[in-house]
Design a protein around this motif. Structure first.
Motif, short mmCIF file in Angstrom:
data_model
loop_
_atom_site.label_atom_id
_atom_site.label_comp_id
_atom_site.label_asym_id
_atom_site.label_seq_id
_atom_site.Cartn_x
_atom_site.Cartn_y
_atom_site.Cartn_z
N SER A 127 0.85 -1.19 0.00
CA SER A 127 0.00 0.00 0.00
C SER A 127 0.88 1.24 0.00
O SER A 127 1.81 1.34 0.80
CB SER A 127 -0.91 0.02 1.23
N ARG A 128 0.54 2.17 -0.85
CA ARG A 128 1.29 3.43 -0.87
C ARG A 128 0.99 4.28 0.35
O ARG A 128 1.68 5.26 0.62
CB ARG A 128 0.97 4.21 -2.15
N ARG A 159 3.59 4.41 5.48
CA ARG A 159 4.85 5.15 5.43
C ARG A 159 6.03 4.30 5.90
O ARG A 159 7.15 4.47 5.43
CB ARG A 159 4.75 6.40 6.30
N ASP A 201 -4.73 3.05 -5.03
CA ASP A 201 -3.50 2.57 -4.39
C ASP A 201 -2.90 1.51 -5.29
O ASP A 201 -3.19 0.33 -5.17
CB ASP A 201 -3.87 2.00 -3.01
N LEU A 224 -0.15 0.01 -5.51
CA LEU A 224 0.61 -1.10 -4.94
C LEU A 224 -0.29 -2.28 -4.55
O LEU A 224 0.17 -3.42 -4.48
CB LEU A 224 1.38 -0.63 -3.70
#
Length: 429
Positions: free
Chosen positions: A48-49, A52, A367, A369
């Motif tokens: 997932s983008r 962080r 998203d 990713l």
């Protein structure tokens, strides 16, 4: 007081569950800084983008004390506004809430209330005490009691279990023999085992957020199509005042603080919903979000000791789906590549039951990713559709509890053994 409407630093307690993955999408869309800790380096949320930073942590299932020490050290060394228990970590965090709340916002009830609904037997007793409807239920402690008290068809449940594990649908003697073997092999008769009449009807789920015993947000949806293991592949939001009232009763009685979800059967021959299970967390909150009820944001506000105004219920008739669950379900039922390819086509084109539906688990357009686990799952199923059940079992990972870890957490000396500082151990999370 921290303003929950501003970007927050949120630590999610795991990244393997579908519920945690959906919460992370909602947090990311709101602009929050999200970090996760999980014992699996290849957990779903790593794709997932919106994440962080990923932090590799001890496994909750085999080392709950080590997991708690890890989280406490992380909260002490890094600033987080909210610690968000997205799955069974809430059981551990409720036990250690006094220590954790010194470091970050956390919305959980007291440990006794959490235990009351975490156990299937405890939840059944609570429903009886409050006069709330459930299927005819018996609690047994041995194989002989189960044989003597069971009538076909029934559902047999170990008192501790999640993600559809520890549940057997017993329709005949062969099913009963299989359930007894599994229960005895796992040692489940050391605890309590539930036996409920199998009720024919529609499976529904309801989610809520409470602020010190007051219901502040509610959402319900029904299952349109099942995935592997009975989980929802396609769901649709519904209006359920009766279920809302039942949740209000439960939450007020327990002085609940935080998220609370229930599973319900809507019988074909009755308008009375029957409560069958409870999860002290938000279960897959994206359908609520798409319906206009942001329960994740509400949970952040409650975590920060706000007293938010109650949210209006979301729109009924909003349909969402989990493509991975749908494909796993298709493969487990039909087992042919031809039908799997057809299901892929229906999902991609939005045809059939997917008409007007949006993806909630792997929203590739939001998203990119998230395409990785979806593509990998599809490729594996096309190579061998028969592995669907084993892929689904992979979801029961080290981020979940079992009877042994629950016993450790409940023990009198657990908090002392889980002290954040132990001689010879690194303090770096």
């Amino acid at each position: 007081m921290i303003d929950a409407r501003k970007p927050l630093r949120v630590l999610a307690s795991e990244g393997s569950s579908t519920s945690g993955r959906e919460a992370i999408t909602i947090l990311g869309l709101a602009g929050h800084h999200v970090e996760i800790c999980d014992p699996s380096r290849w957990c779903l949320a790593r794709y997932s983008r919106f994440v962080r930073k990923y932090r590799h942590c001890p496994p909750l299932r085999t080392d709950p004390a080590g997991f708690l020490r890890f989280v406490e050290r992380l909260l002490a060394s890094q600033r987080f506004d909210v610690l968000l228990p997205t799955h069974e970590q809430g059981f551990l965090f409720a036990r250690a809430a006094d220590r954790l709340k010194l470091r970050a916002g956390l919305a959980l009830p007291d440990f006794a209330s959490y235990r009351a609904v975490h156990s299937k037997a405890g939840f059944s007793r609570l429903l009886d005490k409050l006069g709330l409807p459930q299927p005819p239920t018996r609690i047994v402690n041995s194989a002989d009691e189960l044989r003597d008290g069971l009538r076909f068809p029934s559902v047999v449940k170990a008192s501790v279990g999640t993600a559809s594990r520890g549940i057997w649908f017993v329709r005949d003697a062969s099913d009963l023999h299989r359930a007894l073997y599994d229960l005895e092999s796992a040692g489940d008769f050391a605890g309590e085992v539930l036996v409920q009449d199998l009720i024919t009807g529609t499976v529904e789920k309801a989610q809520s957020v409470f602020c010190r015993g007051t219901l502040t947000g509610f959402h319900a949806y029904r299952q349109i199509a099942a995935g592997v293991g009975g989980g929802e592949a396609i769901k649709e939001s519904v209006s359920r005042p009766a279920i809302r009232a039942a949740l209000e009763t439960i939450g007020a009685h327990l002085g609940w603080h935080g998220a609370l979800s229930v599973d319900v059967i809507m019988p074909l021959d009755s308008a009375t919903p029957l409560l069958i299970d409870c999860n002290p967390r938000l279960v897959e909150p994206m359908n609520a979000y798409r319906s206009g009820t942001d329960l994740v944001d509400l949970l952040l506000r409650v975590s920060l000791d706000e007293t938010p105004a109650p949210l209006a219920d979301g729109r009924a008739g909003v349909r969402t789906h989990l493509a991975m669950q749908a494909l796993l379900g298709s493969a487990s039922r039909d087992g042919t590549r031809r039908e799997l390819i057809r299901e892929c086509g229906r999902i991609a084109a939005g045809d059939g039951l997917y008409r007007g539906s949006t993806e909630e688990l792997t929203p590739v357009r939001l998203d990119w990713l998230s395409a990785a686990p979806l593509v990998m799952t599809t490729a594996l199923l096309l190579a061998s559709p028969q592995i669907a059940s084993s892929l689904a079992r992979g979801g029961f990972g080290a981020h979940l509890l079992d009877r042994g870890s629950i016993k450790k957490i409940e023990s009198d000396d657990f908090m002392r053994n889980a002290s954040p500082r132990r001689p010879g151990e690194s303090q770096d999370p």
